[in-house]
Scaffold this active site. Structure first.
Site, mmCIF file in Angstrom:
data_model
loop_
_atom_site.group_PDB
_atom_site.id
_atom_site.type_symbol
_atom_site.label_atom_id
_atom_site.label_comp_id
_atom_site.label_asym_id
_atom_site.label_seq_id
_atom_site.Cartn_x
_atom_site.Cartn_y
_atom_site.Cartn_z
ATOM 1 N N CYS A 199 36.403 25.652 92.949
ATOM 2 C CA CYS A 199 35.474 24.645 92.454
ATOM 3 C C CYS A 199 35.217 23.539 93.473
ATOM 4 O O CYS A 199 34.357 22.723 93.280
ATOM 5 C CB CYS A 199 36.020 24.034 91.173
ATOM 6 S SG CYS A 199 36.751 25.237 90.104
ATOM 7 N N THR A 242 26.798 29.612 67.199
ATOM 8 C CA THR A 242 27.120 31.008 66.895
ATOM 9 C C THR A 242 28.261 31.487 67.783
ATOM 10 O O THR A 242 28.138 31.454 69.011
ATOM 11 C CB THR A 242 25.882 31.900 67.139
ATOM 12 O OG1 THR A 242 24.807 31.387 66.347
ATOM 13 C CG2 THR A 242 26.167 33.347 66.766
ATOM 14 N N THR A 286 37.158 24.519 81.863
ATOM 15 C CA THR A 286 36.497 23.226 82.100
ATOM 16 C C THR A 286 36.104 22.609 80.762
ATOM 17 O O THR A 286 36.375 21.431 80.504
ATOM 18 C CB THR A 286 35.236 23.417 82.985
ATOM 19 O OG1 THR A 286 35.644 23.998 84.223
ATOM 20 C CG2 THR A 286 34.527 22.108 83.242
HETATM 21 N N1 PMP Z 1 41.838 24.538 85.421
HETATM 22 C C1 PMP Z 1 42.431 25.261 86.383
HETATM 23 C C2 PMP Z 1 43.885 25.022 86.665
HETATM 24 C C3 PMP Z 1 41.706 26.216 87.104
HETATM 25 O O1 PMP Z 1 42.297 26.921 88.061
HETATM 26 C C4 PMP Z 1 40.331 26.406 86.792
HETATM 27 C C5 PMP Z 1 39.498 27.435 87.550
HETATM 28 N N2 PMP Z 1 39.366 27.163 88.921
HETATM 29 C C6 PMP Z 1 39.763 25.632 85.782
HETATM 30 C C7 PMP Z 1 40.548 24.709 85.118
HETATM 31 C C8 PMP Z 1 38.311 25.781 85.391
HETATM 32 O O2 PMP Z 1 38.143 26.990 84.733
HETATM 33 P P1 PMP Z 1 36.660 27.523 84.352
HETATM 34 O O3 PMP Z 1 35.956 27.720 85.648
HETATM 35 O O4 PMP Z 1 36.898 28.779 83.641
HETATM 36 O O5 PMP Z 1 36.018 26.500 83.536
#
Ligand code: PMP
Length: 377
Positions: free
Chosen positions: A321, A235, A70
Site C-alpha cells: 500500500c 446487499t 482497510t
Molecule cells: N492491515 C494489514 C496488516 C495489511 O497487511 C493490509 C494489506 N496490505 C491491510 C490492513 C489492508 O488490507 P486490504 O487491502 O484488504 O484492505
C-alpha cells in the site's frame, strides 16, 4: 514465475474459487428478499457465518462482513470513536501499524480526537510501561496489530489486553489481525475487535471481516436500508461470503507444518544473504518466518524489484500500500532512515518450493552484482 509477495496478497485457491463459482450460479437471490430465492441465499450466508464463527471461536452475530481489512480498521476505530465520544476523545496505536491505521488516526485527529503512539523496544515489542502510562480515563480504544506487515513482528495480545483492562476496563482493544490469519493461530477473544482480509489467506479480493465482541458498541460508518443494529448495510455479497468460509477453513489447517516448512526456506535465504556486503537482514526475535525483510545499502528497492521481475520473480517493498516510502516500521524499530528507505520484503507461503528459493537466490546474486557494479562505477 516465482511469486514471493504473499503478504501483499495470495492467489485464490481453486477450492475457494469453486465455492465462489457455485454460490454465484446457484444462489442468485438477494438475501434481503422475502421470496424463496432470497431465503436460500440468506441460508447460505447463515451457514457460512456459522462455519466462520466456529473456526474463529465467536458467536455468529460477532462477525461483520466488510470489503477488506482497510474497511474493517475504519469501522473499528472510527465506529468506536463515534459511539463513545461522550466518554472520551483519546486513542492509542502502536508504531508498527499498517498505513491504513495511520490514515484513520489522521482523520480522527481532524475530528478532534487525540492520538498517542506507544513506544516499542528494539525488537519491535510494544513497551508495556509506556502503554500503561498512556492509558487515561478518556482513552476510548487501543489498536495494536497482531503481526506487523513489514517485519512480521508478533505482539503478545493477551498480555497487552491485561495491561489495558487493568488500567481502564472501559478502553476497547482492537487488533489488525490481517497478517496473522493463516500464519499463526489467532485468538479473537484476546481482543474486543479484530480485522481480517480474505485475500491474504487464498480467498477472494474484496471481502474482509470485522470481529466485534457482543459486549462492544460501535457506530456504523455506512447508512442504508437494513434492519436496526446492522453495522454494514447493503446487499451482502453471497458468493464472497461462501468463499470466505472456505478460505478460512483451509487457511487455518496445518499451521505448524506449514510454519516449519516456511521457517526452513527463511533460514536458507538468511544464511545465504546475511554474509553479503551491503545487505542487512531486518528481522527480530519476534518476527514470524513468513515475512523476511531486508535492506539494500546501495540499491533503490524499486530498481532491484524491477530487475528481478526480468527473471519473473516478484518481491515486495515496504507494504503493497505504500511502495517506495520510508518505512515507518523500520524507523520505529531501527531508527535508521537509510535502512528504512531501502527495504525489500520477501514473503513466503507453504506453496513456495525449495526449487523456487534456489532459483530466487541465484537470480538475486546475479542482479545484486550487476546493480552494485553500476553503483560503484
Ligand atoms: N492491515 C494489514 C496488516 C495489511 O497487511 C493490509 C494489506 N496490505 C491491510 C490492513 C489492508 O488490507 P486490504 O487491502 O484488504 O484492505
Amino acid at each position: 514465475m516465482i511469486y514471493l509477495d504473499y503478504s501483499a496478497t495470495t492467489p485464490i485457491s481453486f477450492d475457494v474459487l469453486d465455492s465462489y463459482d457455485k454460490a454465484s450460479k446457484e444462489f442468485i437471490g438477494n438475501p434481503n428478499s422475502l421470496h424463496g430465492l432470497g431465503v436460500k441465499s440468506k441460508e447460505l450466508i447463515s451457514s457460512a457465518t456459522k462455519q466462520i464463527s466456529e473456526l474463529l471461536g465467536t458467536t455468529e452475530n460477532e462477525i461483520i462482513y466488510t470489503s477488506g481489512a482497510t474497511e474493517s480498521n475504519n469501522l473499528a476505530l472510527i465506529g468506536a470513536c463515534i459511539a463513545h465520544r461522550k466518554r472520551g476523545n483519546h486513542i492509542i496505536v502502536s508504531k508498527l501499524e499498517h498505513p491504513s491505521i495511520y490514515k484513520i488516526c489522521d482523520y480522527l485527529g481532524s475530528l478532534g480526537f487525540e492520538v498517542s503512539y506507544v513506544q516499542n523496544d528494539r525488537d519491535g515489542l510494544v513497551d508495556f510501561e509506556d502503554l500503561k502510562s498512556k492509558i487515561r480515563p478518556e482513552t476510548i480504544l487501543v489498536s495494536i496489530c497482531a503481526i506487523n506487515s513489514e517485519l512480521g513482528i508478533r505482539e503478545p495480545l493477551k498480555m497487552i489486553r491485561q495491561i489495558i483492562k487493568k488500567e481502564n476496563p472501559n478502553t476497547l482493544f482492537h487488533s489488525d489481525m490481517t497478517q496473522a490469519l493463516g500464519k499463526i493461530p489467532v485468538n479473537v477473544r484476546d481482543v474486543d475487535m479484530a480485522s481480517f482480509s480474505l485475500h491474504k489467506v487464498y480467498g477472494p479480493k474484496g471481502i474482509g471481516l470485522l470481529y466485534k465482541s457482543n459486549l462492544v458498541r460501535i457506530s456504523p460508518l455506512i447508512q442504508g436500508s437494513s434492519k436496526e443494529g446492522v453495522l454494514r448495510p447493503g446487499t451482502p455479497p453471497v458468493p464472497l461470503i461462501a468463499a470466505a468460509a472456505k478460505a478460512i477453513r483451509l487457511g487455518i489447517q496445518d499451521l505448524d507444518r506449514k510454519e516449519t516448512f516456511i521457517r526452513k526456506l527463511n533460514e536458507r535465504i538468511v544464511s545465504e544473504l546475511e554474509p553479503v556486503e551491503g545487505i542487512i537482514i531486518n528481522s527480530t526475535k519476534y518476527s514470524i518466518p513468513h515475512i523476511l525483510n531486508i535492506s539494500l545499502k546501495n540499491i533503490k528497492p524499486e530498481t532491484f524489484i524491477h530487475a528481478m521481475e526480468e527473471y519473473e520473480i516478484y518481491l515486495g517493498t515496504n507494504t503493497a500500500c505504500a511502495s517506495g516510502d520510508v518505512s515507518s516500521t523500520i524507523m520505529a524499530v531501527y531508527e535508521d532512515e537509510n535502512r528504512a528507505s531501502s527495504t525489500i520484503r520477501i514473503s513466503l507461503s507453504y506453496l513456495t518450493t525449495t526449487e523456487e528459493i534456489n532459483r530466487f537466490l541465484n537470480c538475486f546474486h546475479i542482479v545484486y552484482k550487476r546493480l552494485n557494479s553500476l553503483v560503484t562505477e
